[in-house]
Write a protein that holds these residues in place. Structure first.
Motif, PDB file in Angstrom:
ATOM      1  N   SER A  77      42.680 169.589  -5.913  1.00  0.00           N
ATOM      2  CA  SER A  77      42.990 170.238  -4.648  1.00  0.00           C
ATOM      3  C   SER A  77      42.151 169.579  -3.554  1.00  0.00           C
ATOM      4  O   SER A  77      40.943 169.418  -3.718  1.00  0.00           O
ATOM      5  CB  SER A  77      42.643 171.722  -4.771  1.00  0.00           C
ATOM      6  OG  SER A  77      43.046 172.400  -3.619  1.00  0.00           O
ATOM      7  N   VAL A  80      44.143 169.215   3.442  1.00  0.00           N
ATOM      8  CA  VAL A  80      45.226 168.396   4.004  1.00  0.00           C
ATOM      9  C   VAL A  80      44.675 167.403   5.031  1.00  0.00           C
ATOM     10  O   VAL A  80      45.128 166.260   5.115  1.00  0.00           O
ATOM     11  CB  VAL A  80      46.315 169.307   4.626  1.00  0.00           C
ATOM     12  CG1 VAL A  80      47.334 168.476   5.395  1.00  0.00           C
ATOM     13  CG2 VAL A  80      47.009 170.113   3.527  1.00  0.00           C
ATOM     14  N   TRP A  89      53.579 165.881   5.409  1.00  0.00           N
ATOM     15  CA  TRP A  89      53.526 165.590   3.972  1.00  0.00           C
ATOM     16  C   TRP A  89      54.582 166.364   3.212  1.00  0.00           C
ATOM     17  O   TRP A  89      54.870 167.512   3.546  1.00  0.00           O
ATOM     18  CB  TRP A  89      52.146 165.942   3.427  1.00  0.00           C
ATOM     19  CG  TRP A  89      51.094 165.077   4.019  1.00  0.00           C
ATOM     20  CD1 TRP A  89      50.218 165.412   5.005  1.00  0.00           C
ATOM     21  CD2 TRP A  89      50.827 163.719   3.696  1.00  0.00           C
ATOM     22  NE1 TRP A  89      49.419 164.334   5.311  1.00  0.00           N
ATOM     23  CE2 TRP A  89      49.771 163.288   4.521  1.00  0.00           C
ATOM     24  CE3 TRP A  89      51.381 162.811   2.782  1.00  0.00           C
ATOM     25  CZ2 TRP A  89      49.246 162.001   4.459  1.00  0.00           C
ATOM     26  CZ3 TRP A  89      50.858 161.536   2.722  1.00  0.00           C
ATOM     27  CH2 TRP A  89      49.810 161.139   3.555  1.00  0.00           C
ATOM     28  N   ILE A 108      51.192 163.430  -3.776  1.00  0.00           N
ATOM     29  CA  ILE A 108      51.235 164.848  -3.422  1.00  0.00           C
ATOM     30  C   ILE A 108      52.088 165.599  -4.450  1.00  0.00           C
ATOM     31  O   ILE A 108      53.239 165.240  -4.688  1.00  0.00           O
ATOM     32  CB  ILE A 108      51.868 165.054  -2.020  1.00  0.00           C
ATOM     33  CG1 ILE A 108      51.230 164.122  -0.993  1.00  0.00           C
ATOM     34  CG2 ILE A 108      51.822 166.523  -1.598  1.00  0.00           C
ATOM     35  CD1 ILE A 108      49.966 164.545  -0.380  1.00  0.00           C
ATOM     36  N   LYS A 110      51.897 169.360  -4.452  1.00  0.00           N
ATOM     37  CA  LYS A 110      52.271 170.567  -3.727  1.00  0.00           C
ATOM     38  C   LYS A 110      51.493 170.570  -2.428  1.00  0.00           C
ATOM     39  O   LYS A 110      50.318 170.191  -2.413  1.00  0.00           O
ATOM     40  CB  LYS A 110      51.866 171.787  -4.576  1.00  0.00           C
ATOM     41  CG  LYS A 110      52.663 173.032  -4.295  1.00  0.00           C
ATOM     42  CD  LYS A 110      52.434 174.037  -5.416  1.00  0.00           C
ATOM     43  CE  LYS A 110      51.573 175.189  -4.924  1.00  0.00           C
ATOM     44  NZ  LYS A 110      51.065 176.019  -6.010  1.00  0.00           N
ATOM     45  N   ILE A 111      52.137 170.971  -1.348  1.00  0.00           N
ATOM     46  CA  ILE A 111      51.461 170.935  -0.054  1.00  0.00           C
ATOM     47  C   ILE A 111      51.457 172.326   0.557  1.00  0.00           C
ATOM     48  O   ILE A 111      52.460 173.024   0.525  1.00  0.00           O
ATOM     49  CB  ILE A 111      52.134 169.895   0.878  1.00  0.00           C
ATOM     50  CG1 ILE A 111      51.281 169.624   2.118  1.00  0.00           C
ATOM     51  CG2 ILE A 111      53.534 170.271   1.261  1.00  0.00           C
ATOM     52  CD1 ILE A 111      50.282 168.522   1.899  1.00  0.00           C
ATOM     53  N   LYS A 115      45.600 173.181   2.272  1.00  0.00           N
ATOM     54  CA  LYS A 115      45.217 172.495   1.033  1.00  0.00           C
ATOM     55  C   LYS A 115      46.439 171.864   0.394  1.00  0.00           C
ATOM     56  O   LYS A 115      47.547 172.375   0.499  1.00  0.00           O
ATOM     57  CB  LYS A 115      44.588 173.488   0.054  1.00  0.00           C
ATOM     58  CG  LYS A 115      43.174 173.859   0.425  1.00  0.00           C
ATOM     59  CD  LYS A 115      42.448 174.417  -0.769  1.00  0.00           C
ATOM     60  CE  LYS A 115      40.995 173.987  -0.729  1.00  0.00           C
ATOM     61  NZ  LYS A 115      40.211 174.584  -1.788  1.00  0.00           N
ATOM     62  N   ALA A 116      46.190 170.749  -0.279  1.00  0.00           N
ATOM     63  CA  ALA A 116      47.254 170.073  -1.009  1.00  0.00           C
ATOM     64  C   ALA A 116      46.792 169.880  -2.445  1.00  0.00           C
ATOM     65  O   ALA A 116      45.611 169.646  -2.693  1.00  0.00           O
ATOM     66  CB  ALA A 116      47.553 168.717  -0.382  1.00  0.00           C
ATOM     67  N   VAL A 118      47.020 167.317  -5.360  1.00  0.00           N
ATOM     68  CA  VAL A 118      47.369 165.905  -5.491  1.00  0.00           C
ATOM     69  C   VAL A 118      47.113 165.436  -6.912  1.00  0.00           C
ATOM     70  O   VAL A 118      46.236 165.943  -7.606  1.00  0.00           O
ATOM     71  CB  VAL A 118      46.570 165.021  -4.496  1.00  0.00           C
ATOM     72  CG1 VAL A 118      46.871 165.419  -3.061  1.00  0.00           C
ATOM     73  CG2 VAL A 118      45.078 165.069  -4.774  1.00  0.00           C
TER      74      VAL A 118
END
Length: 160
Positions: A77, A80, A89, A108, A110-111, A115-116, A118
């Motif tokens: 995590s 972003v 994104w 990526i 989940k965006i 927070k993303a 990766v």
């Protein structure tokens, strides 16, 4: 002249996986690199050693010789704001994140707003890769190129 330590090699390449062509230099500038300075995968440098102008090489690399096996624990995590490479994104896009080991390509998963999630596996991890090389030129590197650890000139590294 043969490809050896501290020679500058100019070559065209094609990179394929089991699904077909991924990358090719045919439509653009040939690749230029300084041999023996970890600018290429070690298995590629080993295979190109002693080749000369006009030689072609087909090289199949297993994940172990290329970018490693995929690791399932590689989902992380990140904020972003730390993702580099695009303004908006979406899942599946590749971003660059600065890490303690330097810049890393991540994918990526989940965006969210801030927070993303990766995937830190290299995009080519877990793949068996086929490289096709055609050696166009081999020359002795200059003292400056050896000092900098990379080739200069067309297709080489440009200082900004």
């Amino acid at each position: 002249m043969k490809i050896s330590q501290n020679t500058v090699v100019q070559l065209h390449y094609k990179l394929s996986d089991e699904n077909g062509l991924l990358e090719s230099s045919a439509q653009s500038e040939p690749l230029l690199y300084l041999h023996g300075h970890q600018n290429m995968l070690p298995a590629i440098e080993a295979a190109l050693t002693d080749k000369t102008i006009g030689d072609t090489l087909d090289l199949v690399l297993t994940p172990g010789d290329a970018y490693g096996e995929r690791r399932d624990d590689a989902i992380q995590s990140v904020m972003v704001k730390h993702l580099q490479g695009a303004k908006k994104w979406k899942a599946g896009m590749t971003a660059v994140v600065e890490t303690e080991q330097g810049p890393r390509q991540v994918t990526i998963v989940k965006i969210g707003m801030f927070k993303a999630e990766v995937d830190t596996n290299h995009p080519l991890a877990g793949k068996t890769l086929t490289f096709n090389f055609e050696v166009l030129d081999v020359r002795a590197a200059s003292d400056e190129e050896i000092a900098h650890g990379h080739a200069h000139g067309v297709g080489g590294h440009h200082h900004h």
